[in-house]
Design an enzyme around this catalytic site. Structure first.
Site, PDB file in Angstrom:
ATOM      1  N   ASP A 162      -1.897  25.033  17.608  1.00  0.00           N
ATOM      2  CA  ASP A 162      -1.462  26.090  18.211  1.00  0.00           C
ATOM      3  C   ASP A 162      -0.079  26.639  18.120  1.00  0.00           C
ATOM      4  O   ASP A 162       0.181  27.904  18.539  1.00  0.00           O
ATOM      5  CB  ASP A 162      -2.269  26.033  19.677  1.00  0.00           C
ATOM      6  CG  ASP A 162      -3.518  26.174  19.509  1.00  0.00           C
ATOM      7  OD1 ASP A 162      -4.187  26.734  18.846  1.00  0.00           O
ATOM      8  OD2 ASP A 162      -4.171  25.498  20.259  1.00  0.00           O
ATOM      9  N   HIS A 165      -1.443  16.202  21.684  1.00  0.00           N
ATOM     10  CA  HIS A 165      -2.953  16.322  21.142  1.00  0.00           C
ATOM     11  C   HIS A 165      -3.639  15.023  21.539  1.00  0.00           C
ATOM     12  O   HIS A 165      -2.974  13.900  21.651  1.00  0.00           O
ATOM     13  CB  HIS A 165      -2.878  16.374  19.746  1.00  0.00           C
ATOM     14  CG  HIS A 165      -4.282  16.786  19.065  1.00  0.00           C
ATOM     15  ND1 HIS A 165      -5.485  15.910  18.972  1.00  0.00           N
ATOM     16  CD2 HIS A 165      -4.650  18.118  18.869  1.00  0.00           C
ATOM     17  CE1 HIS A 165      -6.267  16.751  18.532  1.00  0.00           C
ATOM     18  NE2 HIS A 165      -6.111  18.027  18.398  1.00  0.00           N
TER      19      HIS A 165
END
Ligand code: ACO
Length: 385
Positions: free
Chosen positions: A322, A268
């Site tokens: 996700d 991320h």
């Protein structure tokens, strides 16, 4: 001819605008080192445990938790506006059934602007109506495309069902299990907002031109669709299927690390620890599995998380939102290519909040660039090329 190779602007170029503030915002806050996410200052864990998606949307968009009466009114308005015009439905009927539902959603969201074309950005009643329409109609459009691409008529929304239960109902024509509907609602809460990510940035840039809110959402949907952003949750499931068994996990990770390829659902730009949303989602997966039976992909996922932490943890690469959302949706029987449209249903709340905030103190986005091309280049005649 000279080549502009040196930077003469005095600006430092940051690829991906990493660390460059693009706006002031009081909607959400992320601390990537400590794994903190807050909506309007409230920790995400609290919001996920105590709120509903509709209430969370109100919080994000209007900045504070609604009173009971305010929430009841907002919920009522959203229920009342769930239906879509038959012309939009007919337009969607013409979409190829092989098309990706994100493309269908982007086109349908933009089409709303054709039907609600009044643009009164300084009128709070207009802002409220557009907000309600977007929150109410986007799920109906996602479910309608799903039904129509399978050759069926869309299922009409049911006013007696809450936001998430109604969406799941429109997908299957069956009233969902209570736990399934609550878990789905929490998934929407977790995906509702996340500071100035790529799709939200798109939304703000589009909003800054003072176009209509349907164009704002349509541009954000297009940005969310990419595999490095919202599209990653689909790819996580493809990856778990490709890995196939717990025994294959280590070899898969080694291959990715050696080939410098990305492992989907990990990493991320902001979080350098496990994404707090992934932790909450993992507990939801477990609740679903306790009720409806486990899944071999969960075992693969757990092993994958362990091996990735071992091999890539030193780079701050951990599971992101996700990674587990796909497992939840899979358990709810939702087709893989609807995962990203569901992300969009949730993120409408954040996009609308940013649209409203952008309008509050608007200046059109117009960054600069560092030119790397040539100057005074000759125009070569066609016959000489
Ligand atoms: N698997 C393996 N290595 C990774 C991963 C990953 N998933 N993510 C980053 N890395 C490595 C990179 O190879 C790079 O290594 P290097 O320094 O040796 O070259 C380093 O970590 C930094 O990676 P960047 O790609 O520069 O990080 P960036 O901040 O630009 O990208 C992103 C963040 C796009 C999320 C990236 O981690 C990624 O592609 N992950 C996989 C896709 C994914 O899960 N996306 C969903 C993100 S969450 C969301 O959008 C809702």
């Amino acid at each position: 001819m000279s080549v502009a190779s040196e930077v003469k602007t005095g600006f430092e170029f940051k690829p991906g605008l990493e660390g460059v503030p693009a706006t002031l915002s009081s909607i959400s806050y992320v601390d990537g080192k400590q794994g903190i996410l807050e909506y309007r200052g409230i920790p995400i864990e609290e919001v996920a445990l105590k709120s509903s998606f509709v209430e969370t949307s109100y919080l994000l968009i209007w900045g504070e938790l609604p009173t009971q009466a305010e929430l009841a009114e907002f919920e009522h308005e959203i229920r009342y506006h769930r239906r879509i015009k038959y012309r939009i439905r007919d337009m969607m009927k013409c979409f190829p059934e092989t098309g990706h539902p994100m493309d269908a959603l982007q086109a349908s969201a933009a089409a709303l602007g054709l039907f609600y074309s009044r643009r009164a950005l300084d009128d709070p009643a207009y802002i409220r109506a557009a907000t309600v329409r977007l929150l109410a109609k986007i799920p109906t459009m996602v479910a309608a495309f799903q039904m129509m691409r399978n050759g069926n008529d869309p299922i009409q929304p049911r006013d007696d069902l809450d936001y998430s239960a109604n969406f799941l109902y429109m997908l299957t024509e069956r009233e969902p299990d209570e736990l399934a509907a609550r878990v789905f609602d929490v998934c929407l809460i977790l995906h509702a907002e996340h500071t100035i990510n790529a799709s939200t940035f798109s939304a703000r840039v589009t909003a800054s031109t003072l176009t209509d809110p349907y164009a704002v959402v349509a541009s954000a949907v297009g940005t969310l669709a990419g595999p490095l952003h919202g599209g990653a949750n689909e790819e996580v499931i493809d990856m778990l299927e490709e890995i196939g068994s717990v025994e294959n996990v280590r070899a898969y990770v080694d291959k990715c690390v050696a080939g410098k390829s990305k492992i989907m659902g990990f990493g991320h730009r902001v979080y350098k620890v496990k994404d707090p949303r992934a932790t909450i989602l993992q507990s939801l997966v477990e609740q679903l599995f306790a009720k409806f039976g486990s899944d071999k992909y969960y075992d693969i996922a757990l092993e994958l998380e362990k091996v990735v932490a071992e091999k890539l943890g030193h780079k701050g690469i951990y599971a992101n939102v996700d990674f587990y959302s796909g497992l939840v949706y899979r358990k709810l029987g939702i087709p893989t290519d609807l995962f990203t449209p569901i992300f969009a249903i949730a993120r409408v709340a954040g996009w609308v909040a940013h649209w409203k905030e952008q309008l509050g103190e608007n200046r059109i986005y117009r960054p600069t660039q560092i030119y790397t091309g040539s100057h005074n280049a000759p125009y070569i005649d066609m016959e000489s090329r």
